[in-house]
Design a protein around this motif. Structure first.
Motif, PDB file in Angstrom:
ATOM      1  N   SER A  26      29.089 -69.184  43.433  1.00 19.87           N
ATOM      2  CA  SER A  26      30.095 -69.226  42.368  1.00 19.87           C
ATOM      3  C   SER A  26      31.190 -70.228  42.709  1.00 19.87           C
ATOM      4  O   SER A  26      31.624 -71.020  41.862  1.00 19.87           O
ATOM      5  N   ILE A  27      31.634 -70.184  43.958  1.00 23.27           N
ATOM      6  CA  ILE A  27      32.667 -71.138  44.406  1.00 23.27           C
ATOM      7  C   ILE A  27      32.140 -72.566  44.310  1.00 23.27           C
ATOM      8  O   ILE A  27      32.834 -73.478  43.838  1.00 23.27           O
ATOM      9  N   LEU A  28      30.896 -72.759  44.741  1.00 21.71           N
ATOM     10  CA  LEU A  28      30.282 -74.084  44.667  1.00 21.71           C
ATOM     11  C   LEU A  28      30.196 -74.556  43.217  1.00 21.71           C
ATOM     12  O   LEU A  28      30.483 -75.727  42.909  1.00 21.71           O
ATOM     13  N   LEU A  29      29.827 -73.656  42.331  1.00 21.13           N
ATOM     14  CA  LEU A  29      29.689 -73.994  40.916  1.00 21.13           C
ATOM     15  C   LEU A  29      31.038 -74.396  40.317  1.00 21.13           C
ATOM     16  O   LEU A  29      31.138 -75.396  39.589  1.00 21.13           O
ATOM     17  N   VAL A  30      32.065 -73.634  40.634  1.00 25.56           N
ATOM     18  CA  VAL A  30      33.404 -73.945  40.122  1.00 25.56           C
ATOM     19  C   VAL A  30      33.882 -75.288  40.661  1.00 25.56           C
ATOM     20  O   VAL A  30      34.411 -76.124  39.910  1.00 25.56           O
ATOM     21  N   LEU A  31      33.685 -75.521  41.956  1.00 27.15           N
ATOM     22  CA  LEU A  31      34.115 -76.793  42.553  1.00 27.15           C
ATOM     23  C   LEU A  31      33.369 -77.969  41.932  1.00 27.15           C
ATOM     24  O   LEU A  31      33.967 -79.014  41.636  1.00 27.15           O
ATOM     25  N   ALA A  32      32.070 -77.817  41.746  1.00 26.20           N
ATOM     26  CA  ALA A  32      31.287 -78.901  41.140  1.00 26.20           C
ATOM     27  C   ALA A  32      31.782 -79.204  39.727  1.00 26.20           C
ATOM     28  O   ALA A  32      31.879 -80.375  39.328  1.00 26.20           O
ATOM     29  N   THR A  33      32.128 -78.156  38.978  1.00 26.16           N
ATOM     30  CA  THR A  33      32.630 -78.353  37.613  1.00 26.16           C
ATOM     31  C   THR A  33      33.980 -79.055  37.624  1.00 26.16           C
ATOM     32  O   THR A  33      34.216 -79.980  36.841  1.00 26.16           O
ATOM     33  N   LEU A  34      34.856 -78.644  38.517  1.00 32.41           N
ATOM     34  CA  LEU A  34      36.183 -79.266  38.605  1.00 32.41           C
ATOM     35  C   LEU A  34      36.084 -80.728  39.033  1.00 32.41           C
ATOM     36  O   LEU A  34      36.801 -81.593  38.511  1.00 32.41           O
ATOM     37  N   ILE A  35      35.186 -81.017  39.965  1.00 32.76           N
ATOM     38  CA  ILE A  35      35.010 -82.398  40.414  1.00 32.76           C
ATOM     39  C   ILE A  35      34.457 -83.262  39.280  1.00 32.76           C
ATOM     40  O   ILE A  35      34.903 -84.398  39.068  1.00 32.76           O
ATOM     41  N   LEU A  36      33.501 -82.727  38.556  1.00 30.59           N
ATOM     42  CA  LEU A  36      32.916 -83.474  37.448  1.00 30.59           C
ATOM     43  C   LEU A  36      33.966 -83.819  36.403  1.00 30.59           C
ATOM     44  O   LEU A  36      34.011 -84.956  35.907  1.00 30.59           O
ATOM     45  N   TYR A  37      34.826 -82.865  36.070  1.00 33.63           N
ATOM     46  CA  TYR A  37      35.741 -83.039  34.948  1.00 33.63           C
ATOM     47  C   TYR A  37      37.151 -83.455  35.340  1.00 33.63           C
ATOM     48  O   TYR A  37      38.002 -83.585  34.451  1.00 33.63           O
ATOM     49  N   TYR A  38      37.420 -83.729  36.612  1.00 33.89           N
ATOM     50  CA  TYR A  38      38.802 -84.011  36.985  1.00 33.89           C
ATOM     51  C   TYR A  38      39.380 -85.245  36.283  1.00 33.89           C
ATOM     52  O   TYR A  38      40.598 -85.305  36.036  1.00 33.89           O
TER      53      TYR A  38
END
Length: 629
Positions: A26-38
């Motif tokens: 879940s943490i990995l998923l959230v981080l990947a999403t934030l990195i993609l959309y930053y």
């Protein structure tokens, strides 16, 4: 504790390890999403809807207060009733003001939270961590969801997904031990979701699918039909009629939401494009197939896919229909793999509120409509891919590598799609590149170029829009002004008239078009028609001094000096100009009001920097043919 308490092959230790892994994923998923959309933090407000939702909406921009709360609960702005969305945006403004970057950040955070919620909802319902993660990752990183995340006005989309997932999770909790207290939680979450965006109105039908799989409350005893889950949890099965009756209170909420939506549509009076029912059905069939295509191959994504009207080819409808019926037959025949049927019908059913059978707006389909509905397709891909890998004896390492490669490719494409949202001109220029006959994009690119002072570059876009849709008022107005400027008065008049007879223009646009007709007739020497059109212009926009002044000229030229006096006085009250007072003096003098005429002339002398030039300007305005305005 042994396997007996948790089902075959499931131990307390296994559950603990799985939950720890789920938290890490879940943490990995959230981080990947934030990195993609930053990068969205640096994006501006979109020039479609964002201003009406935030920057130019005084209620939202004022932040949270009782007036805003009352307005949000009672307004039908945007032709919708979604008070929770308004309050969410107002809360943002309360915390950090009208700041585009921070509003974008909130959308991104909600999207990341939605991905994590989806993972946990699927995990708790099915027991499969890897498959649940893959579905959630597809949702988080798929390029088609960029529109919902990068467009601040689609806060309603991402936020309604939050309550959809919470309601779905609460429904499993209720199904474990049915009772009114738990059912009320589901109902409240659903109600809040409807107050965020009514698109989730099909949730009761989605819950019936959820009963079939993965909860297995429906037809639970059919041999060999319960695969795709391994929770070891036994949820009490129910008769089909009981499951239907169970949804009745939720259907009551649906009915209330539908009534409010219809009222909002009537008050908002959106454009209801009068395509015939066969045309709407044909577009609907083709759009469903196109959505599936964009799920598998997300290319040529755009903010606006215009409805093709009767341009849809019969062979396109036939091919799309054969495809849809074939997939439906396949999932029905593969009934033992329940997730296929659930995923496919989730997609079909949740798309119904936006599928265009009741055509509101000009779009044939929209990326934002995939946000909730593609979960069904992602379930088919996540579970179907894993089952296929098992049948082909593909090792876990290879399956993981293939899955991560797919996610990596989707992330690259999604980032590229996100970059198109970096500014409005790039966004709409891209739409022109990937769509055909898109007069809306042509208009918006033209307006953006014109706003930057690049009129020569803007005009071809307006002419192209008018070529595609001759009655388009947005393009006809700048074309009329351009032809007027070039001295092509009959052509200018034709385009002004096209705007004034349109029902799809703003008050300012119509006022400017009537004024343009008035100026054109004046230059053609037809002061009677000039006066008639300028009267309509000032009725629509009484704050424009130029319209009043030239109405005065037209009235004076048609022998009505008293009306000319009134018109000049209106204009001079808004903006005092020396040549305007000289015109007023001329009208007073014509009426025999010598003293008032002298006072107007003296006022012109007082404010004029060059009285001689002011006299020439006044004479020029009254001359025939007149100088260009």
């Amino acid at each position: 504790m042994g396997t007996h308490a948790y089902g075959p092959g499931i131990t307390q230790g296994w559950l603990a390890r799985r939950n720890i892994q789920a938290i890490l994923l879940s943490i990995l998923l959230v981080l990947a999403t934030l990195i993609l959309y930053y990068p969205a933090h640096n994006h501006p407000f979109a020039n479609i809807n964002d201003s009406g939702y935030i920057s130019e909406n005084p209620h939202v921009a004022a932040g949270l207060n009782w007036e805003t709360i009352t307005w949000a609960l009672t307004t039908y702005d945007d032709s919708n009733w979604h008070p929770v969305t308004w309050l969410s945006l107002a809360l943002d403004c309360q915390i950090f003001g009208v700041n585009a970057g921070l509003h974008h950040d909130v959308n991104v955070l909600i999207h990341a939270a939605n991905a994590a919620l989806l993972l946990w909802v699927l995990l708790l319902a099915t027991g499969y961590l890897g498959r649940s993660f893959m579905v959630a990752a597809l949702f988080a990183l798929h390029p088609i969801n960029v529109e919902s995340v990068a467009w601040i006005a689609e806060r309603k989309n991402v936020l309604s997904m939050t309550f959809l997932m919470l309601a779905l999770g609460a429904y499993r909790w209720y199904a474990q031990k049915p009772g009114w207290s738990r059912y009320s939680v589901v109902a409240v979450l659903f109600a809040i979701g409807l107050m965020t965006k009514p698109q989730i109105i099909a949730l009761p039908l989605a819950l019936l699918l959820w009963d079939y799989w993965p909860l297995r409350r429906m037809f639970a005893t059919v041999p060999g039909a319960a695969n795709g889950t391994r929770t070891g949890e036994v949820i009490p099965p129910r008769r089909f009629t009981w499951l239907l009756e169970e949804k009745l209170p939720l259907l009551g909420l649906c009915a209330a939401s539908a009534v409010l939506t219809v009222l909002a549509q009537r008050v908002g009076s959106p454009k209801n494009w009068q395509y015939t029912l066969p045309i709407r059905i044909a577009n609907d069939i083709v759009a469903y197939a196109r959505y599936v295509g964009k799920a598998v191959w997300p290319s040529k994504l755009a903010l606006m896919y215009l409805h093709p009207g009767d341009a849809i080819k019969g062979w396109q409808v036939a091919v799309a229909l054969v495809f849809l019926l074939s997939v439906t037959a396949w999932v029905l025949m593969a009934w033992k793999r329940r997730y296929l049927l659930v995923g496919w019908f989730w997609f079909l059913i949740l798309m119904v509120p936006t599928n265009g059978l009741l055509q509101v707006g000009r779009q044939a389909m929209a990326d934002r409509y995939a946000y909730h509905t593609f979960i069904g397709l992602f379930i088919m891909l996540g579970w179907g891919g894993a089952d296929l890998a098992q049948q082909l004896h593909v090792g876990k390492a290879l399956l993981t590598a293939v899955s991560l490669s797919i996610l990596a490719v989707l992330s690259v494409v999604a980032r590229r799609q996100l970059n198109y949202w970096s500014d409005n001109l790039t966004l709409w220029s891209h739409a022109l590149q990937v769509t055909d006959n898109n007069w809306v994009a042509e208009d918006l690119v033209g307006e953006l170029l014109a706003s930057k002072g690049k009129t020569e570059q803007a005009m071809p876009h307006f002419y192209r829009a008018a070529e595609i849709l001759p009655e388009d008022p947005v393009s006809n107005l700048p074309i009329a002004i351009n032809e007027h400027r070039r001295g092509n008065l009959p052509e200018a008049l034709k385009h002004y008239v096209q705007v004034t007879k349109s029902g799809e223009v703003t008050t300012d646009q119509k006022a400017n078009a009537y004024a343009g007709e008035g100026y054109t007739y004046r230059e053609m020497g037809d002061y009677a028609r000039s006066r008639e059109n300028l009267q309509m212009a000032v009725a629509l926009n009484p704050k424009d001094p130029e319209m009043w002044m030239f109405l005065g000229v037209a009235a004076y030229k048609t022998g009505n000096a008293s009306e000319a006096v009134q018109a000049y006085q209106h204009g001079l009250a808004i903006r005092a100009v020396d040549w305007g007072y000289l015109l007023l003096a001329r009208a007073f003098d014509h009426n025999g009001q010598k003293e008032q005429a002298q006072q107007a002339t003296e006022r012109a002398r007082q404010i004029s920097k060059n009285f001689t030039e002011a006299q020439k300007a006044a004479e020029g305005v009254l001359a025939l043919p007149a100088a260009a305005h």
